[in-house]
Structure formats: C-alpha cells, structure tokens
Design a protein around this motif. Structure first.
Motif, PDB file in Angstrom:
ATOM      1  N   CYS A  84      -6.695  -2.935 -27.642  1.00  0.00           N
ATOM      2  CA  CYS A  84      -5.346  -3.403 -27.324  1.00  0.00           C
ATOM      3  C   CYS A  84      -4.578  -2.260 -26.667  1.00  0.00           C
ATOM      4  CB  CYS A  84      -4.621  -3.881 -28.573  1.00  0.00           C
ATOM      5  SG  CYS A  84      -2.929  -4.414 -28.236  1.00  0.00           S
ATOM      6  N   PRO A  85      -4.159  -2.419 -25.416  1.00  0.00           N
ATOM      7  CA  PRO A  85      -3.457  -1.323 -24.743  1.00  0.00           C
ATOM      8  C   PRO A  85      -2.075  -1.034 -25.331  1.00  0.00           C
ATOM      9  CG  PRO A  85      -3.491  -3.276 -23.364  1.00  0.00           C
ATOM     10  CD  PRO A  85      -4.341  -3.572 -24.560  1.00  0.00           C
ATOM     11  N   ASP A  86      -1.491  -2.003 -26.029  1.00  0.00           N
ATOM     12  CA  ASP A  86      -0.157  -1.817 -26.597  1.00  0.00           C
ATOM     13  C   ASP A  86      -0.184  -1.101 -27.941  1.00  0.00           C
ATOM     14  OD1 ASP A  86       0.941  -3.178 -24.414  1.00  0.00           O
ATOM     15  OD2 ASP A  86       0.637  -5.113 -25.406  1.00  0.00           O
ATOM     16  N   THR A  87      -1.096  -1.502 -28.832  1.00  0.00           N
ATOM     17  CA  THR A  87      -1.125  -0.949 -30.190  1.00  0.00           C
ATOM     18  C   THR A  87      -2.304  -0.012 -30.434  1.00  0.00           C
ATOM     19  OG1 THR A  87      -2.457  -2.773 -31.046  1.00  0.00           O
ATOM     20  CG2 THR A  87      -0.046  -3.051 -31.078  1.00  0.00           C
ATOM     21  N   ARG A  88      -3.278   0.006 -29.521  1.00  0.00           N
ATOM     22  CA  ARG A  88      -4.509   0.790 -29.641  1.00  0.00           C
ATOM     23  C   ARG A  88      -5.345   0.352 -30.834  1.00  0.00           C
ATOM     24  NH1 ARG A  88      -5.685   1.584 -25.192  1.00  0.00           N
ATOM     25  NH2 ARG A  88      -7.185   3.141 -25.718  1.00  0.00           N
ATOM     26  N   ARG A  89      -5.104  -0.857 -31.331  1.00  0.00           N
ATOM     27  CA  ARG A  89      -5.937  -1.369 -32.419  1.00  0.00           C
ATOM     28  C   ARG A  89      -7.185  -2.025 -31.837  1.00  0.00           C
ATOM     29  NH1 ARG A  89      -2.528  -4.867 -36.389  1.00  0.00           N
ATOM     30  NH2 ARG A  89      -1.725  -5.692 -34.447  1.00  0.00           N
ATOM     31  N   SER A  90      -8.231  -2.058 -32.624  1.00  0.00           N
ATOM     32  CA  SER A  90      -9.508  -2.621 -32.220  1.00  0.00           C
ATOM     33  C   SER A  90      -9.564  -4.103 -32.576  1.00  0.00           C
ATOM     34  CB  SER A  90     -10.642  -1.879 -32.928  1.00  0.00           C
ATOM     35  OG  SER A  90     -10.520  -0.496 -32.744  1.00  0.00           O
ATOM     36  N   MET A  97     -24.892 -17.034 -38.908  1.00  0.00           N
ATOM     37  CA  MET A  97     -25.817 -18.079 -38.463  1.00  0.00           C
ATOM     38  C   MET A  97     -26.620 -18.653 -39.634  1.00  0.00           C
ATOM     39  SD  MET A  97     -25.378 -17.863 -35.118  1.00  0.00           S
ATOM     40  CE  MET A  97     -26.801 -18.596 -34.357  1.00  0.00           C
ATOM     41  N   LEU A  98     -26.923 -19.935 -39.516  1.00  0.00           N
ATOM     42  CA  LEU A  98     -27.782 -20.633 -40.475  1.00  0.00           C
ATOM     43  C   LEU A  98     -28.528 -21.718 -39.716  1.00  0.00           C
ATOM     44  CD1 LEU A  98     -28.548 -21.063 -43.534  1.00  0.00           C
ATOM     45  CD2 LEU A  98     -26.782 -22.816 -43.550  1.00  0.00           C
ATOM     46  N   ASN A  99     -29.848 -21.731 -39.831  1.00  0.00           N
ATOM     47  CA  ASN A  99     -30.680 -22.729 -39.151  1.00  0.00           C
ATOM     48  C   ASN A  99     -30.428 -22.786 -37.647  1.00  0.00           C
ATOM     49  OD1 ASN A  99     -31.835 -23.345 -41.578  1.00  0.00           O
ATOM     50  ND2 ASN A  99     -30.732 -25.250 -41.879  1.00  0.00           N
ATOM     51  N   GLY A 100     -30.214 -21.628 -37.043  1.00  0.00           N
ATOM     52  CA  GLY A 100     -30.092 -21.560 -35.598  1.00  0.00           C
ATOM     53  C   GLY A 100     -28.724 -21.880 -35.029  1.00  0.00           C
ATOM     54  N   ALA A 101     -27.726 -22.079 -35.863  1.00  0.00           N
ATOM     55  CA  ALA A 101     -26.386 -22.393 -35.363  1.00  0.00           C
ATOM     56  C   ALA A 101     -25.338 -21.643 -36.163  1.00  0.00           C
ATOM     57  CB  ALA A 101     -26.135 -23.901 -35.431  1.00  0.00           C
ATOM     58  N   ALA A 102     -24.208 -21.431 -35.537  1.00  0.00           N
ATOM     59  CA  ALA A 102     -23.105 -20.708 -36.181  1.00  0.00           C
ATOM     60  C   ALA A 102     -22.467 -21.570 -37.260  1.00  0.00           C
ATOM     61  CB  ALA A 102     -22.061 -20.335 -35.137  1.00  0.00           C
ATOM     62  N   ILE A 103     -22.253 -20.983 -38.435  1.00  0.00           N
ATOM     63  CA  ILE A 103     -21.538 -21.698 -39.494  1.00  0.00           C
ATOM     64  C   ILE A 103     -20.196 -21.045 -39.787  1.00  0.00           C
ATOM     65  CG2 ILE A 103     -23.620 -22.630 -40.568  1.00  0.00           C
ATOM     66  CD1 ILE A 103     -23.159 -20.446 -42.790  1.00  0.00           C
ATOM     67  N   SER A 104     -20.028 -19.803 -39.362  1.00  0.00           N
ATOM     68  CA  SER A 104     -18.773 -19.109 -39.571  1.00  0.00           C
ATOM     69  C   SER A 104     -18.630 -18.048 -38.487  1.00  0.00           C
ATOM     70  CB  SER A 104     -18.750 -18.455 -40.956  1.00  0.00           C
ATOM     71  OG  SER A 104     -17.548 -17.766 -41.154  1.00  0.00           O
ATOM     72  N   TRP A 105     -17.414 -17.854 -37.997  1.00  0.00           N
ATOM     73  CA  TRP A 105     -17.174 -16.871 -36.949  1.00  0.00           C
ATOM     74  C   TRP A 105     -15.732 -16.415 -37.040  1.00  0.00           C
ATOM     75  CZ3 TRP A 105     -18.637 -21.891 -36.307  1.00  0.00           C
ATOM     76  CH2 TRP A 105     -17.610 -22.787 -36.000  1.00  0.00           C
ATOM     77  N   LYS A 106     -15.486 -15.249 -36.474  1.00  0.00           N
ATOM     78  CA  LYS A 106     -14.128 -14.731 -36.506  1.00  0.00           C
ATOM     79  C   LYS A 106     -13.962 -13.680 -35.420  1.00  0.00           C
ATOM     80  CE  LYS A 106     -10.818 -12.952 -39.891  1.00  0.00           C
ATOM     81  NZ  LYS A 106     -10.678 -12.543 -41.291  1.00  0.00           N
ATOM     82  N   SER A 107     -12.821 -13.686 -34.805  1.00  0.00           N
ATOM     83  CA  SER A 107     -12.427 -12.648 -33.879  1.00  0.00           C
ATOM     84  C   SER A 107     -10.980 -12.331 -34.197  1.00  0.00           C
ATOM     85  CB  SER A 107     -12.562 -13.124 -32.432  1.00  0.00           C
ATOM     86  OG  SER A 107     -12.086 -12.127 -31.547  1.00  0.00           O
ATOM     87  N   LYS A 108     -10.714 -11.092 -34.579  1.00  0.00           N
ATOM     88  CA  LYS A 108      -9.372 -10.746 -35.036  1.00  0.00           C
ATOM     89  C   LYS A 108      -9.065  -9.288 -34.736  1.00  0.00           C
ATOM     90  CE  LYS A 108      -6.475 -10.714 -39.142  1.00  0.00           C
ATOM     91  NZ  LYS A 108      -6.402 -10.898 -40.571  1.00  0.00           N
ATOM     92  N   ARG A 109      -7.831  -9.044 -34.359  1.00  0.00           N
ATOM     93  CA  ARG A 109      -7.384  -7.666 -34.166  1.00  0.00           C
ATOM     94  C   ARG A 109      -7.311  -7.011 -35.538  1.00  0.00           C
ATOM     95  NH1 ARG A 109      -3.465  -8.276 -30.531  1.00  0.00           N
ATOM     96  NH2 ARG A 109      -5.044  -8.057 -28.965  1.00  0.00           N
ATOM     97  N   GLN A 110      -7.832  -5.805 -35.640  1.00  0.00           N
ATOM     98  CA  GLN A 110      -7.850  -5.109 -36.921  1.00  0.00           C
ATOM     99  C   GLN A 110      -6.445  -4.697 -37.329  1.00  0.00           C
ATOM    100  OE1 GLN A 110     -10.687  -1.900 -36.531  1.00  0.00           O
ATOM    101  NE2 GLN A 110     -12.419  -3.300 -36.356  1.00  0.00           N
ATOM    102  N   SER A 111      -6.216  -4.649 -38.620  1.00  0.00           N
ATOM    103  CA  SER A 111      -4.887  -4.313 -39.131  1.00  0.00           C
ATOM    104  C   SER A 111      -4.643  -2.803 -39.172  1.00  0.00           C
ATOM    105  CB  SER A 111      -4.702  -4.901 -40.532  1.00  0.00           C
ATOM    106  OG  SER A 111      -5.669  -4.380 -41.405  1.00  0.00           O
ATOM    107  N   VAL A 112      -5.676  -2.023 -38.930  1.00  0.00           N
ATOM    108  CA  VAL A 112      -5.551  -0.566 -38.936  1.00  0.00           C
ATOM    109  C   VAL A 112      -5.941  -0.016 -37.568  1.00  0.00           C
ATOM    110  CG1 VAL A 112      -6.021  -0.331 -41.401  1.00  0.00           C
ATOM    111  CG2 VAL A 112      -7.905  -0.266 -39.785  1.00  0.00           C
ATOM    112  N   VAL A 113      -5.488   1.173 -37.277  1.00  0.00           N
ATOM    113  CA  VAL A 113      -5.895   1.853 -36.049  1.00  0.00           C
ATOM    114  C   VAL A 113      -7.115   2.709 -36.380  1.00  0.00           C
ATOM    115  CG1 VAL A 113      -5.228   3.491 -34.259  1.00  0.00           C
ATOM    116  CG2 VAL A 113      -3.547   1.872 -35.148  1.00  0.00           C
TER     117      VAL A 113
END
Length: 171
Positions: A84-90, A97-113
């Motif tokens: 993130c160019p504004d906060t420098r957070r990652s 995966m289970l049986n060849g398909a996604a069952i859970s996923w997440k994309s989130k900016r970390q709360s720490v630097v």
C-alpha cells in the motif's frame, strides 16, 4: 457509485470471491469517488458480465498426487511487502483447498506494518494456519477427520525456517 459498490460487495462476499480485492479497493473511495474510480467500477462490471458462466466445481480428485487424495486439506499463502503506497502495510492472501477446489480464501491488508518480507509472509502464514485449524475441526465434526498434517505452501525461505522453529536465516 455507493449503490454500485454495495452491490459489488454483496457479490464479492457471497458469489464472486474473485472480485473481493478489487471491490475492497474501490470501497475505500465510497465517500468521495473520482472519475477514475467510476471507470474502474464499470470495468469490474464488464468483467463480471464476461465471466458470468465460470464457477467452482467440487468433485472427486482424479490425480494421483498425495494432495489430491480425497478430503485432504492443503493451502497456499502469499504476501506483498509494503504494497500500500499510502500506509506501507502489506496485503496477505491465502486459499485453502479440498478435493481440488477452494473452500476458503482471504485477501486482506495487514493490520501491522511489517519490517521485512519475511515478517509480512509470516503474518500471512499465521492467518492461513488459523483457518486450517478451524477447517480441520469443522471437517472432523462433519465426519471427515484429517489424519495427516495439512500442507501449507509458502515461498519465503526464512518464513518457512521461522515456522519450523529455526531462529536464524537470511531473507
């Protein structure tokens, strides 16, 4: 713009996880959108129109790989560093995966630097491990106990060493 983002948020949460990151970025500008945000939102709507026939299919695996064995969990995790160019957070991301398909996923900016790529990757990996613990318990309660360790694929060597209990290492 606000109504459009609200509709996209609903889709991202319930039917289209592939747009979750784009919608989260667009939602940051809901109070004061610029023309470029409206253009990006319309581009996302065109993407949805073009991919409405795609979906996830859950089936019995056909591969002989140990990871493709029936009802075996495995996951992939990654992180950028100070993306993130504004906060420098990652930003962390994972897919379970289970049986060849996604069952859970997440994309989130970390709360720490994070102070290094290794630290950013370790924060992301710990997020996936928390999800693995939950999924293993859920599968066990559903009658599909996991009898082997869950493989977690990580691309940062030092992060892997940290997770294995090593103290040193280079990035």
């Amino acid at each position: 713009y606000r109504n459009m983002i609200g509709s996209l948020l609903y889709l991202a949460c319930w039917t289209r996880p592939d747009i979750a990151f784009a919608v989260s970025e667009l939602s940051r500008f809901v109070s004061s959108p610029a023309e470029q945000h409206m253009i990006a939102a319309k581009h996302l709507l065109r993407y949805l129109q073009g991919t409405k026939d795609l979906g996830l299919k859950y089936s019995q695996p056909k591969s002989l790989s140990p990871l493709d064995a029936s009802n075996v969990l495995w996951g992939f995790v990654d992180s950028d560093w100070a993306g993130c160019p504004d906060t420098r957070r990652s930003t962390s991301g994972y897919v379970l995966m289970l049986n060849g398909a996604a069952i859970s996923w997440k994309s989130k900016r970390q709360s720490v630097v994070a102070l290094s790529t290794t630290e950013a990757e370790f924060v992301a990996a710990s997020s996936l491990v928390q999800e693995v613990i939950y999924a293993r318990r859920l599968l066990s309660n559903l009658g599909f106990p996991q009898t082997k360790p869950t493989a977690v694929f990580e691309d940062n060597t030092t992060c892997i060493k940290w997770a294995e209990g090593a103290v040193g290492g280079t990035d």
